[in-house]
Structure formats: C-alpha cells, structure tokens
Design a protein around this motif. Structure first.
Motif, PDB file in Angstrom:
ATOM      1  N   UNK A  27       0.830  -1.193   0.000  1.00 10.65           N
ATOM      2  CA  UNK A  27       0.000   0.000   0.000  1.00 10.65           C
ATOM      3  C   UNK A  27       0.870   1.250   0.000  1.00 10.65           C
ATOM      4  N   UNK A  28       0.307   2.335  -0.526  1.00 10.80           N
ATOM      5  CA  UNK A  28       0.907   3.652  -0.345  1.00 10.80           C
ATOM      6  C   UNK A  28      -0.107   4.549   0.351  1.00 10.80           C
ATOM      7  N   UNK A  29       0.396   5.418   1.206  1.00 14.33           N
ATOM      8  CA  UNK A  29      -0.435   6.385   1.920  1.00 14.33           C
ATOM      9  C   UNK A  29       0.089   7.774   1.599  1.00 14.33           C
ATOM     10  N   UNK A  30      -0.817   8.666   1.239  1.00 13.32           N
ATOM     11  CA  UNK A  30      -0.461  10.048   0.945  1.00 13.32           C
ATOM     12  C   UNK A  30      -0.971  10.948   2.066  1.00 13.32           C
ATOM     13  N   UNK A  31      -0.126  11.837   2.548  1.00 11.98           N
ATOM     14  CA  UNK A  31      -0.526  12.760   3.608  1.00 11.98           C
ATOM     15  C   UNK A  31      -1.008  14.081   3.011  1.00 11.98           C
TER      16      UNK A  31
END
Length: 299
Positions: free
Chosen positions: A91-95
């Motif tokens: 997964x990737x998480x963007x802030x």
C-alpha cells in the motif's frame, strides 16, 4: 525520514499506540501517522481502564507515546493521511502535505467523528455531562437526576441499562415516540418518565448541564444526560480501499481485527465498542496478528 515500512498505522491514539507497541517489540519497521484529533478530546477523565482509572485521556496517550517512542524501529509522522492506494507490494499512503509512504500492511486506528444534533448546548456538554457510556462515566453521575436523549430501540436499551445507576430517570424522545407499546409500558412501570416534546436547548454552566428546556417553554432540572449521536468514520480511506462497514457504521472486522481487504486491519473506536480499554485491547490484537501474518509470508 524513511518512506518505506513494513506496517503503517494510521491513528496514534490508544489503539494505534497499542498496535505500535506490539509491533515495535516484534522488531517491525513501523510508521504511525497521527493528526492529533482523538474523538474523546472533550472528556475530562477516562474511567474503567485498569491502572489508569480517572486519568485525563490526553495524559494516557502521552504516556503511551513516550513508551512506544523508546522502540527504535517505530517512527512517528504528525500529519493527516488523506489517500490510500493498493499496490503490487502492499500500500501507499499520501498525507495532506503530499508525502508518500509505503508499507506491506495497514492498520487503521482512525476513530470516529461524532455528529452533534441540532440542540443548542449539546456540543458544549458533550463528553462532560452529556455522556454515551455508563461503564465509562456512570459511576460519577450515579443516583443523580439523569436524562436520556434517544428514541426507538436505542431509547429502550438506554432506559433499561441506565436504570442500574440511577432511578431518577427521564427519557426525552425529542419528538413523537418510536417505542413499541410493550416497551413504553415496561419503561413507565420502572418509574421512568417519557417526554416527547422536542428539546429547544440544554442550559449548562461550562459544559455541566443544569436544565433541559423544551419547545413548549417547560424546563426540567437534569444533572447528566446519556445520548449516542450519529457518527461517521473519521477517515474515508478504509472504504476507498474496499473495507466494508457493518450495519452500525463500524469497519467490519473479524476476531483478529482483520478487515475484508487482505493486508488491512482496523482497531479501536472505528471498529469496536467505544472504550479506552477496548481500544488498547483491539490495538494489541491487531499488532500481534499483523506480526504473525508477516512471519507467515516468509517462513
């Protein structure tokens, strides 16, 4: 700061910190992303949590974070996660600042956002004298003149439950009652008044409710109120990734805090009973299960 982790935990309050502690002690490379907005911020004291009974909630979280920070494989990022994407490797998480982090597993400990009803004074009293859980706060308001703001099945449940802590009970349905005839009879037989007149406002002093004022001008003295307002998930990312919600609006998890999406776990208020003790417990389970799943993938 590193951008790649084995586990990303979104939410750094009780559940998230508990999961991080279990994973840190399992030597896992973990990132905790936290926006610093726990849903129990208005509550002056936390109760029914062994060793921490009566402690200010923020103090419990502070102690927890200080302890988790001692594990050098756990890092913290103070910010808001706004987007999640499934990738081939995880997964990737963007802030909110546009920073991208990646991980093999995700744990959501994101809590809930309460939706305050249109009753003047309700929000100011929420978490102080308008409370949701007798196990968390009932002892402190025992035997007091107590109101319940609810209708239908929720009102029936509250009426029977709260009668254990006080007999001076008034049920405010805030409009026409949706109770069945049998429910109404039983509630009245137990000495609980039912008021259907809509509520205009709650008179209070610094969040301590004093009177419930009705639209017909009548004011009833009340020292505490139980209510369970509607809520939404604090983060939309789990649903965007495909996690299902149950009929209560909570993230659907199994007994191991696993969601419907492989590699995604949830713990705390977003998926279980609202309680600091339950949040810590479910966070610990999530951390242990994630470590077990990571081991299973390579052993």
């Amino acid at each position: 700061m590193d951008k790649s982790f084995e586990v990303i935990i979104i939410g750094g309050s009780y559940a998230g910190l508990s999961a991080a502690l279990a994973l840190g002690r399992s030597l896992r490379k973990v990132l905790v992303i936290d926006a610093g907005k726990p849903c129990n911020t208005p509550t002056p004291h936390s109760h029914n949590f062994l060793t921490q009974d009566g402690v200010v909630p923020s103090e419990i979280a502070k102690i927890g974070r200080n302890q988790v920070e001692k594990y050098d494989t756990v890092q913290f990022h103070d910010g808001l996660a706004i987007e999640g994407t499934k990738t081939f490797e995880g997964f990737t998480i963007t802030t909110e600042e546009g920073i991208l982090f990646s991980s093999k597993k995700l744990i959501f400990a994101t809590g809930l956002k309460d939706l305050m009803p249109g009753v003047d004074g309700f929000a100011e009293c929420w978490g102080k004298s308008v409370i949701h859980c007798p196990y968390c706060h009932g002892y402190e308001v025992k035997h007091q003149k107590t109101g319940i703001i609810a209708n239908g099945e929720k009102a029936n449940h509250y009426a029977s439950l709260i009668s254990n802590w006080t007999k001076e009970l008034t049920l405010f349905t805030n409009g026409p009652s949706e109770l069945s005839k049998d429910q109404t009879t039983k509630i009245l037989q137990n000495g609980i008044s039912i008021v259907e007149t809509p509520i205009e406002k709650l008179l209070h002093q610094n969040g301590k409710v004093q009177e419930v004022v009705l639209t017909d001008g009548k004011a009833l003295p009340i020292q505490a109120i139980y209510s369970s307002p509607d809520f939404v998930q604090h983060s939309s990312i789990p649903e965007e990734l495909g996690c299902q919600l149950n009929e209560q609006g909570l993230i659907n998890v199994d007994g191991f805090q696993m969601t419907d999406v492989s590699g995604v776990y949830a713990c705390g208020d977003n998926s279980t009973m609202r309680s600091v003790a339950m949040a810590v417990s479910s966070g610990h389970i999530a951390g242990v299960v994630v470590n077990k799943d990571l081991i299973a993938e390579v052993f």
